[in-house]
Design a protein around this motif. Structure first.
Motif, PDB file in Angstrom:
ATOM      1  N   VAL A 257      34.732  40.282 -15.384  1.00 32.27           N
ATOM      2  CA  VAL A 257      34.751  41.766 -14.747  1.00 32.27           C
ATOM      3  C   VAL A 257      34.334  42.254 -13.195  1.00 32.27           C
ATOM      4  N   TYR A 258      33.598  41.166 -12.759  1.00 31.40           N
ATOM      5  CA  TYR A 258      33.252  41.102 -11.455  1.00 31.40           C
ATOM      6  C   TYR A 258      34.585  40.783 -10.556  1.00 31.40           C
ATOM      7  N   GLY A 259      35.102  39.627 -11.108  1.00 23.81           N
ATOM      8  CA  GLY A 259      36.412  39.211 -10.418  1.00 23.81           C
ATOM      9  C   GLY A 259      37.541  40.239 -10.496  1.00 23.81           C
ATOM     10  N   LEU A 260      37.736  41.065 -11.327  1.00 24.79           N
ATOM     11  CA  LEU A 260      38.432  42.263 -11.420  1.00 24.79           C
ATOM     12  C   LEU A 260      38.188  43.070 -10.394  1.00 24.79           C
TER      13      LEU A 260
ATOM     14  N   THR B 151      29.987  29.063  -9.185  1.00 26.74           N
ATOM     15  CA  THR B 151      29.021  29.831  -8.556  1.00 26.74           C
ATOM     16  C   THR B 151      29.380  29.566  -6.954  1.00 26.74           C
ATOM     17  N   PRO B 152      29.663  28.455  -6.505  1.00 27.71           N
ATOM     18  CA  PRO B 152      30.019  28.258  -5.238  1.00 27.71           C
ATOM     19  C   PRO B 152      31.258  28.977  -4.563  1.00 27.71           C
ATOM     20  N   LEU B 153      32.129  29.259  -5.616  1.00 20.66           N
ATOM     21  CA  LEU B 153      33.457  29.609  -5.355  1.00 20.66           C
ATOM     22  C   LEU B 153      33.227  31.298  -5.210  1.00 20.66           C
ATOM     23  N   LEU B 154      32.156  31.797  -6.236  1.00 21.80           N
ATOM     24  CA  LEU B 154      31.845  33.275  -5.931  1.00 21.80           C
ATOM     25  C   LEU B 154      31.175  33.703  -4.517  1.00 21.80           C
ATOM     26  N   LEU B 155      30.466  32.499  -4.244  1.00 21.77           N
ATOM     27  CA  LEU B 155      29.448  32.974  -3.010  1.00 21.77           C
ATOM     28  C   LEU B 155      30.460  32.717  -1.759  1.00 21.77           C
ATOM     29  N   LEU B 156      31.360  31.900  -1.817  1.00 23.55           N
ATOM     30  CA  LEU B 156      32.314  31.867  -0.702  1.00 23.55           C
ATOM     31  C   LEU B 156      33.262  32.955  -0.428  1.00 23.55           C
ATOM     32  N   THR B 157      33.675  33.542  -1.612  1.00 24.57           N
ATOM     33  CA  THR B 157      34.413  34.816  -1.385  1.00 24.57           C
ATOM     34  C   THR B 157      33.461  35.931  -1.117  1.00 24.57           C
ATOM     35  N   LEU B 158      32.399  36.108  -1.551  1.00 27.28           N
ATOM     36  CA  LEU B 158      31.298  37.184  -1.073  1.00 27.28           C
ATOM     37  C   LEU B 158      30.991  36.840   0.325  1.00 27.28           C
ATOM     38  N   CYS B 159      30.638  35.764   0.844  1.00 26.16           N
ATOM     39  CA  CYS B 159      30.192  35.628   2.297  1.00 26.16           C
ATOM     40  C   CYS B 159      31.576  35.778   2.993  1.00 26.16           C
ATOM     41  N   LEU B 160      32.787  35.712   2.699  1.00 24.89           N
ATOM     42  CA  LEU B 160      33.928  35.836   3.589  1.00 24.89           C
ATOM     43  C   LEU B 160      34.122  37.447   3.704  1.00 24.89           C
ATOM     44  N   THR B 161      33.615  38.076   2.657  1.00 22.80           N
ATOM     45  CA  THR B 161      33.714  39.437   2.587  1.00 22.80           C
ATOM     46  C   THR B 161      33.036  40.070   3.615  1.00 22.80           C
ATOM     47  N   ALA B 162      31.729  39.643   3.631  1.00 21.17           N
ATOM     48  CA  ALA B 162      30.723  39.913   4.934  1.00 21.17           C
ATOM     49  C   ALA B 162      31.468  39.886   6.135  1.00 21.17           C
TER      50      ALA B 162
ATOM     51  N   GLY C 212      41.374  36.340 -18.716  1.00 26.73           N
ATOM     52  CA  GLY C 212      40.644  37.253 -17.767  1.00 26.73           C
ATOM     53  C   GLY C 212      41.062  36.643 -16.348  1.00 26.73           C
ATOM     54  N   GLY C 213      41.067  35.140 -16.576  1.00 28.66           N
ATOM     55  CA  GLY C 213      41.555  34.363 -14.979  1.00 28.66           C
ATOM     56  C   GLY C 213      42.872  34.761 -15.016  1.00 28.66           C
ATOM     57  N   LEU C 214      43.908  34.539 -15.859  1.00 29.01           N
ATOM     58  CA  LEU C 214      45.330  35.004 -15.771  1.00 29.01           C
ATOM     59  C   LEU C 214      45.167  36.569 -15.080  1.00 29.01           C
ATOM     60  N   ALA C 215      44.498  37.252 -15.768  1.00 28.53           N
ATOM     61  CA  ALA C 215      44.648  38.565 -15.282  1.00 28.53           C
ATOM     62  C   ALA C 215      44.275  38.745 -13.916  1.00 28.53           C
ATOM     63  N   ILE C 216      43.540  38.177 -13.287  1.00 31.00           N
ATOM     64  CA  ILE C 216      43.037  38.407 -11.879  1.00 31.00           C
ATOM     65  C   ILE C 216      44.062  37.765 -11.181  1.00 31.00           C
ATOM     66  N   LEU C 217      44.628  36.523 -11.587  1.00 35.76           N
ATOM     67  CA  LEU C 217      45.726  35.788 -10.670  1.00 35.76           C
ATOM     68  C   LEU C 217      46.806  36.855 -10.640  1.00 35.76           C
ATOM     69  N   PHE C 218      47.154  37.585 -11.605  1.00 33.79           N
ATOM     70  CA  PHE C 218      48.401  38.482 -11.681  1.00 33.79           C
ATOM     71  C   PHE C 218      47.965  39.464 -11.080  1.00 33.79           C
ATOM     72  N   MET C 219      46.976  40.261 -10.927  1.00 34.96           N
ATOM     73  CA  MET C 219      46.737  41.308 -10.368  1.00 34.96           C
ATOM     74  C   MET C 219      46.256  41.221  -8.607  1.00 34.96           C
ATOM     75  N   GLY C 220      45.772  40.057  -8.352  1.00 36.41           N
ATOM     76  CA  GLY C 220      45.693  39.594  -6.829  1.00 36.41           C
ATOM     77  C   GLY C 220      46.924  39.536  -6.420  1.00 36.41           C
TER      78      GLY C 220
END
Length: 238
Positions: free
Chosen positions: A206-209, A74-85, A4-12
């Motif tokens: 799933v959330y990452g994708l 979880t801090p990495l997920l929070l960071l990207t979520l905050c930067l989206t806002a 899943g991590g590789l898929a996200i790196l490939f799709m991003g």
């Protein structure tokens, strides 16, 4: 998790600095989780504990590797979520720092909850962890919502959807931990481990994708509107 991590790196994509950051953060999250699950599967990420008040010789497995995983992911997920806002607005460093510190405190005290063998100490740590969790929710639904209101409708929708998904998924964790062997022992170790594994896959892969697809779409709009420019290539120093 690793696939899943590789898929996200490939799709991003990495057309802009923001898109590159989102891709790397969301891609590394499941890979960190994969290492955690490998440690637990090989017996390197768990210990046996004997709770006070239980019969002699009765132990439970404490999977401490999952807390190490959550401390990083979880801090990495929070960071990207905050930067989206705050995609096109001034970065509110205080809000981001506050959310991440509250999150880390929540995970560390949850670790103390799981590692405790004295009942009143265990539930005191659980209460502190839940209070820290409220701090994370505060940032997600008050300062961040205010920041996103100044942005385009699609960015507002992306943030609200992402925040809602994480808020609901993360809310399930304390409930399952409370009834798992680390807490009340209402459900079996097998059930709790499987349930948390499924939650982790949804929250990380799933959330990452979903997030990467939305971020790619938002970046295309940014580039079309000229809001941002393509990331400049690095020049070699002669």
């Amino acid at each position: 998790m690793f696939v899943g991590g590789l898929a996200i790196l490939f799709m991003g994509k990495r057309r802009t600095r923001s898109e590159e950051l989102h891709t790397i953060c969301h891609g590394i999250v499941p890979i960190i989780a994969a290492c955690s699950y490998f440690a637990m599967a090989t017996g390197q990420g768990s210990v046996l504990l004997h709770d006070e008040g239980t019969p002699e010789g009765v132990t439970r497995v404490f999977y401490y590797a999952r807390y190490i995983d959550w401390t990083f992911t979880t801090p990495l997920l929070l960071l990207t979520l905050c930067l989206t806002a705050m995609r096109h607005e001034k970065i509110r460093a205080g809000a981001i720092t506050g959310a991440i510190l509250a999150d880390v405190l929540m995970i560390v005290t949850a670790f103390a909850f799981g590692a405790s063998v004295v009942p009143w100490v265990k539930w005191a740590w659980f209460a502190i962890s839940c209070l820290s969790f409220l701090g994370v929710y505060y940032v997600l639904w008050i300062p961040n919502i205010e920041s996103s209101k100044a942005d385009r409708p699609d960015i507002q929708a992306d943030y609200r959807r992402n925040a809602a998904i994480l808020s609901v998924l993360w809310l399930i964790y304390p409930f399952i931990l409370a009834v798992a062997p680390d807490g009340l022992g209402v459900v079996s170790e097998t059930f709790s481990v499987l349930f948390i594994a499924v939650l982790d896959v949804v929250a990380k892969v799933v959330y990452g994708l979903l997030t990467i697809v939305a971020d790619n779409r938002a970046t295309e709009t940014d580039l079309a509107e000229g809001t941002v420019t393509h990331k400049m290539p690095t020049r070699a120093v002669a």
